[in-house]
Motif scaffolding. Structure first.
Motif, PDB file in Angstrom:
ATOM      1  N   ASP A 242       0.820  -1.214   0.000  1.00 55.39           N
ATOM      2  CA  ASP A 242       0.000   0.000   0.000  1.00 55.39           C
ATOM      3  C   ASP A 242       0.855   1.265   0.000  1.00 55.39           C
ATOM      4  O   ASP A 242       0.333   2.367  -0.178  1.00 55.39           O
ATOM      5  N   LEU A 257       1.959  -8.783  -3.844  1.00 58.21           N
ATOM      6  CA  LEU A 257       0.659  -9.243  -3.359  1.00 58.21           C
ATOM      7  C   LEU A 257       0.331 -10.645  -3.871  1.00 58.21           C
ATOM      8  O   LEU A 257      -0.235 -11.471  -3.136  1.00 58.21           O
ATOM      9  N   SER A 289      -4.919  -2.359   1.677  1.00 57.56           N
ATOM     10  CA  SER A 289      -5.315  -3.743   1.418  1.00 57.56           C
ATOM     11  C   SER A 289      -5.354  -4.562   2.709  1.00 57.56           C
ATOM     12  O   SER A 289      -5.482  -5.786   2.662  1.00 57.56           O
ATOM     13  N   ASP A 533      -5.637  -0.102  -5.408  1.00 56.40           N
ATOM     14  CA  ASP A 533      -4.253  -0.453  -5.737  1.00 56.40           C
ATOM     15  C   ASP A 533      -3.620   0.493  -6.761  1.00 56.40           C
ATOM     16  O   ASP A 533      -2.562   0.206  -7.316  1.00 56.40           O
TER      17      ASP A 533
END
Length: 582
Positions: A242, A257, A289, A533
């Motif tokens: 993030d 991720l 996230s 994102d």
């Protein structure tokens, strides 16, 4: 030794195999990794195999070493281990020893920095290249000698046949001179074509620890995975996707991720925040996230103020800032550079003039290198100052801007004399606060005195040369009167820190105000609508999570502005007409 770690942090210490840690802002991830490194060092018995402890930047590497020093008192980590950036690891252990297998060149491979390109560009660039704002550093060459770029300029190029950028890149390739991106591509090719080299490196380094892993590129992660899948026994990746705000440097957080969600990796979330209040943790959850809002565990966890949203008119920006400073003072926060920050997305927002945007300001390599060395004077980092001065001196005396060859230096000077010359220039260069016009005159005199003192002649004639006028942007016509630091920094220090968001990544302040402009790279509409994102949302998230106690989001005034939204709900944000309102 691990008593000061929380229960969650202590879970990291015994982990082995393939581990990936997703850390929230203020989680103390570097401190945890430092404890993990110390733990492994205490158990290490193999004299010929080591750990490769890697980071994205030298700043992150130095922070890790500082934390290890606090724990153990050790200044450095000895052989057989390696501590450094991923780029330096690739250069030292793959490109330098094995790069010639790709290039078939007798020259030792060299990995260079961006400012070297100016001297090469002059040889190949045509008027249209300058007109189209083409920069050699924006192009890269693959192992098959195909030149590529990510801005689509090659497709638009009107040159028939081989283009200037292709000629320049082939020249560098044939001399075995690579950018960091090219070095990664070459290294991947070497490891794929020569599995014996892959096995050799995986055997030499059986344990990889990668900090700031969210900032790695897809190519860097491909290289790491080649090693992880072919003999590396243990690997730990730690990062916060993030906070990945370096996509312009090829950072690709999606890879991180994807690996975090891969069943082949042991995934753990570090979601305790030692920096922000719980109110800030709650309000910023929507921009991350994370599975849940971070748990504030630091000394400011119970600070009572929710983050504030306020509207401002452009002509009242000075009043906005004064009200903010008054508000934080009323809440017990002293106005200082270390405690208070006012942030903008771009440099223009700092002074309304972006002198760093002037193209081709430095008209030759020696001027740029000496300007860099002068700017380093303002960092109070003696190692960086000497590094920049040494590069400038090496170029002036030997006419080379490559990796410094100390054997070449020893043919002309003993090392004591060389160090004396570096020290002389380091202490005599002007400060970065002098105007550009004055700086040029002072540097000419300093170099003249330097040559007399050491009875020297430079290899080539030199000239301290910059642009003398700016045509494209009339607002910057006073650039010669600006301090030299204005051409390098996105970070202005007044009574408080006045900075771009990117310049304060990794920093902590008691109070932060982020000023959003009507237009630009980060607008109110982007914050409200872009996907979580996206780089715009990650940039906003970085800004908001710099604050320990007070965060103010200043948005441009508009009629009938909403006082509630999905990402900024009233229960988590305090909407005010004026910061000073109760």
């Amino acid at each position: 030794m691990f008593d000061d770690l929380t229960d969650t942090q202590q879970k990291v210490i015994p982990l082995s195999g393939k581990v990936i840690l997703k850390a929230c802002p203020g989680s103390g991830k570097t401190y945890v990794i430092a404890h993990k490194v110390v733990s492994e060092l205490g158990k290490w018995k193999d004299r010929n195999k080591g750990m490769a402890i890697l980071s994205f930047t030298n700043v992150a590497k130095d922070e890790l070493l500082d934390n290890i020093k606090k724990i153990t008192g050790q200044i450095s980590i000895p052989y057989p281990h390696f501590v450094g950036t991923l780029d330096s690891f690739v250069a030292q252990y793959i490109i330098l020893p094995f790069g010639n297998s790709i290039t078939n060149c007798s020259n030792p491979p060299t990995v260079i920095e961006g400012d070297f390109y100016d001297s090469i560009k002059i040889k190949y660039w045509k008027p249209d290249c300058y007109k189209n704002c083409c920069e050699l550093k924006d192009f890269y060459i693959k192992p098959d000698k195909t030149t590529c770029d990510e801005k689509g300029k090659l497709q638009k190029c009107q040159f028939v046949g081989k283009k200037p950028c292709e000629k320049a890149k082939e020249y560098l390739f044939n001399k075995a001179i690579f950018s960091c991106k090219e070095a990664i591509l070459m290294a991947i090719e070497i490891l794929k074509k020569k599995p014996e080299i892959l096995g050799l490196i995986a055997n030499r380094f059986s344990y990889f620890i990668v900090d700031e892993a969210q900032d790695t590129s897809a190519e860097q992660m491909e290289l790491l995975n080649l090693l992880f899948n072919h003999g590396v026994e243990n690997a730990i990746l730690i990062g916060d996707p993030d906070q990945a705000i370096y996509e312009w440097r090829d950072a690709y957080p999606k890879v991180f991720l994807d690996m975090y969600n891969d069943d082949n990796w042991n995934s753990l979330e570090l979601n305790e925040n030692f920096r922000c209040s719980q109110h800030i943790c709650n309000a910023t959850k929507a921009f991350s996230s994370l599975e849940s809002a971070s748990l504030a565990v630091g000394d400011t966890k119970a600070f009572p103020h929710k983050p504030i949203i306020v509207r401002y008119k452009p002509e009242e920006k000075e009043k906005l800032i004064n009200d903010f400073l008054q508000f934080i003072n009323l809440n017990g926060i002293e106005t200082s550079v270390k405690k208070v920050a006012i942030l903008n997305r771009g440099r223009v927002g700092i002074s309304n003039k972006d002198y760093t945007s002037i193209d081709d300001l430095w008209q030759n390599t020696e001027t740029y290198l000496l300007a860099e060395a002068t700017y380093a004077q303002g960092t109070n980092n003696s190692a960086r100052i000497q590094d920049k001065v040494e590069k400038a001196l090496y170029y002036l005396i030997f006419g080379k801007y490559e990796k410094i060859d100390y054997e070449l230096i020893k043919k002309s000077f003993d090392i004591k004399t060389w160090r004396s010359m570096i020290f002389y220039l380091s202490v005599n260069l002007p400060t970065p606060d002098v105007s550009l016009s004055a700086w040029k005159k002072e540097v000419v005199k300093i170099l003249s005195d330097f040559l007399k003192k050491f009875n020297l002649k430079f290899k080539n004639s030199y000239e301290i040369k910059t642009k003398t006028r700016v045509i494209k942007n009339a607002e910057l016509k006073d650039f010669l009167d600006q301090p030299l630091r204005a051409f390098f920094t996105g970070h202005s220090k007044e009574k408080y820190t006045n900075s771009t968001i990117h310049s304060v990544k990794g920093c902590t302040f008691e109070a932060v105000m982020l000023i959003i402009n009507t237009n630009g790279k980060l607008t109110e509409n982007m914050i409200n609508t872009r996907h979580i994102d996206s780089e715009e949302i990650r940039t906003f998230y970085v800004a908001a999570t710099r604050a320990k106690k007070i965060f103010v989001l200043a948005l441009p005034y508009k009629k009938n502005a909403p006082v509630d939204s999905k990402r900024f709900p009233k229960e988590l944000w305090n909407y005010k007409d004026n910061i000073l309102d109760d």
